[in-house]
Design a protein around this motif. Structure first.
Motif, PDB file in Angstrom:
ATOM      1  N   ILE A 269     -32.054 -30.295  79.083  1.00 31.30           N
ATOM      2  CA  ILE A 269     -32.764 -29.104  79.582  1.00 31.30           C
ATOM      3  C   ILE A 269     -33.945 -29.505  80.464  1.00 31.30           C
ATOM      4  O   ILE A 269     -34.113 -28.985  81.575  1.00 31.30           O
ATOM      5  N   VAL A 270     -34.754 -30.455  79.984  1.00 32.31           N
ATOM      6  CA  VAL A 270     -35.939 -30.838  80.774  1.00 32.31           C
ATOM      7  C   VAL A 270     -35.538 -31.650  82.000  1.00 32.31           C
ATOM      8  O   VAL A 270     -36.219 -31.609  83.035  1.00 32.31           O
ATOM      9  N   ARG A 271     -34.435 -32.382  81.916  1.00 30.41           N
ATOM     10  CA  ARG A 271     -33.960 -33.138  83.081  1.00 30.41           C
ATOM     11  C   ARG A 271     -33.627 -32.179  84.231  1.00 30.41           C
ATOM     12  O   ARG A 271     -33.994 -32.421  85.384  1.00 30.41           O
ATOM     13  N   LYS A 272     -32.946 -31.094  83.890  1.00 30.07           N
ATOM     14  CA  LYS A 272     -32.604 -30.108  84.914  1.00 30.07           C
ATOM     15  C   LYS A 272     -33.866 -29.424  85.443  1.00 30.07           C
ATOM     16  O   LYS A 272     -33.972 -29.135  86.640  1.00 30.07           O
ATOM     17  N   ARG A 273     -34.807 -29.150  84.539  1.00 23.28           N
ATOM     18  CA  ARG A 273     -36.059 -28.508  84.954  1.00 23.28           C
ATOM     19  C   ARG A 273     -36.840 -29.406  85.900  1.00 23.28           C
ATOM     20  O   ARG A 273     -37.543 -28.931  86.801  1.00 23.28           O
ATOM     21  N   ALA A 274     -36.710 -30.722  85.697  1.00 21.75           N
ATOM     22  CA  ALA A 274     -37.402 -31.687  86.556  1.00 21.75           C
ATOM     23  C   ALA A 274     -36.613 -31.994  87.826  1.00 21.75           C
ATOM     24  O   ALA A 274     -37.031 -32.839  88.628  1.00 21.75           O
ATOM     25  N   ASN A 275     -35.459 -31.322  87.983  1.00 23.84           N
ATOM     26  CA  ASN A 275     -34.608 -31.509  89.169  1.00 23.84           C
ATOM     27  C   ASN A 275     -34.156 -32.961  89.316  1.00 23.84           C
ATOM     28  O   ASN A 275     -34.236 -33.554  90.396  1.00 23.84           O
ATOM     29  N   ILE A 276     -33.667 -33.507  88.214  1.00 14.21           N
ATOM     30  CA  ILE A 276     -33.165 -34.883  88.191  1.00 14.21           C
ATOM     31  C   ILE A 276     -31.675 -34.843  87.892  1.00 14.21           C
ATOM     32  O   ILE A 276     -31.250 -34.215  86.916  1.00 14.21           O
ATOM     33  N   GLU A 277     -30.871 -35.521  88.694  1.00 14.14           N
ATOM     34  CA  GLU A 277     -29.425 -35.502  88.544  1.00 14.14           C
ATOM     35  C   GLU A 277     -28.913 -36.802  87.917  1.00 14.14           C
ATOM     36  O   GLU A 277     -29.417 -37.884  88.212  1.00 14.14           O
ATOM     37  N   GLY A 278     -27.895 -36.656  87.055  1.00 14.14           N
ATOM     38  CA  GLY A 278     -27.142 -37.820  86.585  1.00 14.14           C
ATOM     39  C   GLY A 278     -27.866 -38.772  85.663  1.00 14.14           C
ATOM     40  O   GLY A 278     -27.463 -39.934  85.533  1.00 14.14           O
ATOM     41  N   LEU A 279     -28.931 -38.332  85.034  1.00 13.45           N
ATOM     42  CA  LEU A 279     -29.678 -39.198  84.123  1.00 13.45           C
ATOM     43  C   LEU A 279     -29.407 -38.799  82.680  1.00 13.45           C
ATOM     44  O   LEU A 279     -29.488 -37.629  82.331  1.00 13.45           O
ATOM     45  N   ARG A 280     -29.073 -39.784  81.842  1.00 11.85           N
ATOM     46  CA  ARG A 280     -28.885 -39.556  80.414  1.00 11.85           C
ATOM     47  C   ARG A 280     -30.013 -40.224  79.636  1.00 11.85           C
ATOM     48  O   ARG A 280     -30.651 -41.155  80.131  1.00 11.85           O
ATOM     49  N   PHE A 281     -30.214 -39.764  78.403  1.00 13.01           N
ATOM     50  CA  PHE A 281     -31.291 -40.352  77.601  1.00 13.01           C
ATOM     51  C   PHE A 281     -31.064 -41.854  77.419  1.00 13.01           C
ATOM     52  O   PHE A 281     -32.000 -42.647  77.485  1.00 13.01           O
ATOM     53  N   HIS A 282     -29.806 -42.262  77.208  1.00 15.47           N
ATOM     54  CA  HIS A 282     -29.529 -43.685  76.974  1.00 15.47           C
ATOM     55  C   HIS A 282     -29.818 -44.536  78.210  1.00 15.47           C
ATOM     56  O   HIS A 282     -30.028 -45.749  78.093  1.00 15.47           O
ATOM     57  N   ASP A 283     -29.850 -43.902  79.403  1.00 15.31           N
ATOM     58  CA  ASP A 283     -30.189 -44.649  80.612  1.00 15.31           C
ATOM     59  C   ASP A 283     -31.620 -45.182  80.551  1.00 15.31           C
ATOM     60  O   ASP A 283     -31.946 -46.157  81.231  1.00 15.31           O
ATOM     61  N   LEU A 284     -32.460 -44.544  79.740  1.00 16.75           N
ATOM     62  CA  LEU A 284     -33.843 -45.011  79.602  1.00 16.75           C
ATOM     63  C   LEU A 284     -33.889 -46.380  78.926  1.00 16.75           C
ATOM     64  O   LEU A 284     -34.809 -47.168  79.157  1.00 16.75           O
ATOM     65  N   ARG A 285     -32.889 -46.671  78.103  1.00 15.31           N
ATOM     66  CA  ARG A 285     -32.786 -47.999  77.479  1.00 15.31           C
ATOM     67  C   ARG A 285     -32.433 -49.042  78.551  1.00 15.31           C
ATOM     68  O   ARG A 285     -32.942 -50.158  78.527  1.00 15.31           O
ATOM     69  N   HIS A 286     -31.573 -48.669  79.488  1.00 16.97           N
ATOM     70  CA  HIS A 286     -31.266 -49.552  80.623  1.00 16.97           C
ATOM     71  C   HIS A 286     -32.531 -49.801  81.450  1.00 16.97           C
ATOM     72  O   HIS A 286     -32.774 -50.915  81.918  1.00 16.97           O
ATOM     73  N   GLU A 287     -33.305 -48.734  81.644  1.00 11.36           N
ATOM     74  CA  GLU A 287     -34.554 -48.859  82.410  1.00 11.36           C
ATOM     75  C   GLU A 287     -35.502 -49.840  81.737  1.00 11.36           C
ATOM     76  O   GLU A 287     -36.080 -50.723  82.396  1.00 11.36           O
ATOM     77  N   ALA A 288     -35.656 -49.706  80.424  1.00  9.55           N
ATOM     78  CA  ALA A 288     -36.550 -50.597  79.690  1.00  9.55           C
ATOM     79  C   ALA A 288     -36.069 -52.040  79.767  1.00  9.55           C
ATOM     80  O   ALA A 288     -36.869 -52.966  79.992  1.00  9.55           O
TER      81      ALA A 288
END
Length: 329
Positions: A269-288
């Motif tokens: 929900i917040v990803r869409k509100r932030a106008n961000i496409e194609g990002l999943r929560f688990h992608d944040l682990r890849h980022e880290a």
């Protein structure tokens, strides 16, 4: 010698009675099939290879899944997610069949049907449950006559490894959207901890305050996804996130979510509100992992991220061109 009896216009019942073995009876549409089955069973009895399929013939996949959910799946950390997969399986027509009658061709048909609706990764997870169920039935439930149908087919190839990382400005927009969500401040804290520590969603949601040692800048995870315990070092940013959080009565650090599914829905929900496409929560682990790779060796990175093999570093580390050029000087 087997007895073949005609029953009705299109049924033939084969019966085998032999001393030392339980009576075997099975009905077929043709006399040839009945005779063929009888010869095969008698041959197994003659050679001492015969194992009764009676229990496997009586137990449907639906019944076996219910038992599996109670005895096996309930002991796993991912039991809530697996429970949802089991419910989906139990609604499928295959669930009505006895375990002994499910063939590799049935599983192949299931794969073709599911490909229209879900990814290959989801199908592989679905098949893993059935394959393990048959293994447990063979080894622990005494159904020695079973053949695992999943082992007789080619599974869908694993999906391409994700390489999505946060792009310029996305972290700021995401955290702003989290701050105005109904689950603030816990959603923002969960997102921040994922970026700052690389912990999995399930690990973040399992943390209680007694596990947090702010003075030592560490969190002790007694049991991670792979079953191992580990100490997660905290960046100063992670410490600040934890210091700003209110304390809940049940001692959970992230108190707003029951499981990773709820966290994932709120994140979407917040990803869409932030106008961000194609990002999943688990992608944040890849980022880290990609950020940590700039300062840690492969062995250190594996320890921090909770990997058993260094191979996982290749799956999670996605350097940008500018980061590689910076290292080259």
């Amino acid at each position: 010698m087997a007895t073949i009896i005609k029953r009705g216009s299109y049924q033939f019942q084969a019966t085998i009675r032999r001393k030392g073995y339980p009576c075997q009876t099975k009905t077929f549409e043709t006399k040839r099939d009945a005779e063929s089955w009888a010869r095969a069973i008698e041959s197994e009895m003659d050679s001492g290879r015969y194992v009764s399929t009676k229990e496997a013939d009586r137990t449907t996949l639906h019944e076996a899944l219910t038992r599996y959910a109670h005895e096996v799946s309930s002991q796993k950390r991912s039991h809530r997610t697996e429970a949802r997969r089991i419910v989906v399986w139990q609604k499928h027509p295959l669930a009505k069949l006895p375990l002994s009658q499910i063939r590799g061709a049935d599983i192949a048909t299931y794969i073709r049907e599911r490909r229209e609706f879900v990814s290959s990764g989801t199908i592989r997870l679905d098949l893993a449950i059935i394959s393990h169920l048959y293994t447990v039935a063979l080894q622990d439930w005494g159904l020695e006559s079973l053949d695992n149908p999943v082992l007789k087919i080619k599974k869908p190839a694993p999906g391409k490894a994700r390489e999505r990382r946060l792009e310029a400005g996305e972290e700021e927009r995401l955290l702003i959207a989290c701050a105005t969500s109904k689950t603030a401040p816990w959603l923002g804290a969960a997102v921040g901890l994922a970026i700052e520590t690389g912990m999995r969603a399930s690990e973040i949601l399992s943390i209680t305050w007694p596990q947090v040692r702010l003075q030592d800048r560490a969190i002790r995870l007694e049991k991670s996804k792979n079953g191992d315990s580990r100490t997660v070092p905290l960046t100063r940013g992670a410490v600040k996130i934890l210091e700003d959080l209110p304390r809940s009565i049940d001692k959970r650090v992230i108190a707003a979510f029951c499981d990773s599914n709820g966290l994932g829905c709120a994140f979407s929900i917040v990803r869409k509100r932030a106008n961000i496409e194609g990002l999943r929560f688990h992608d944040l682990r890849h980022e880290a992992a990609s950020r940590f790779a700039r300062i840690f060796s492969a062995q250190e990175l594996a320890k921090v991220m909770g990997w058993r093999t260094l191979q996982m570093a290749l799956r999670y580390y996605h350097p940008r061109l500018d980061e590689l050029l910076e290292k080259m000087g």
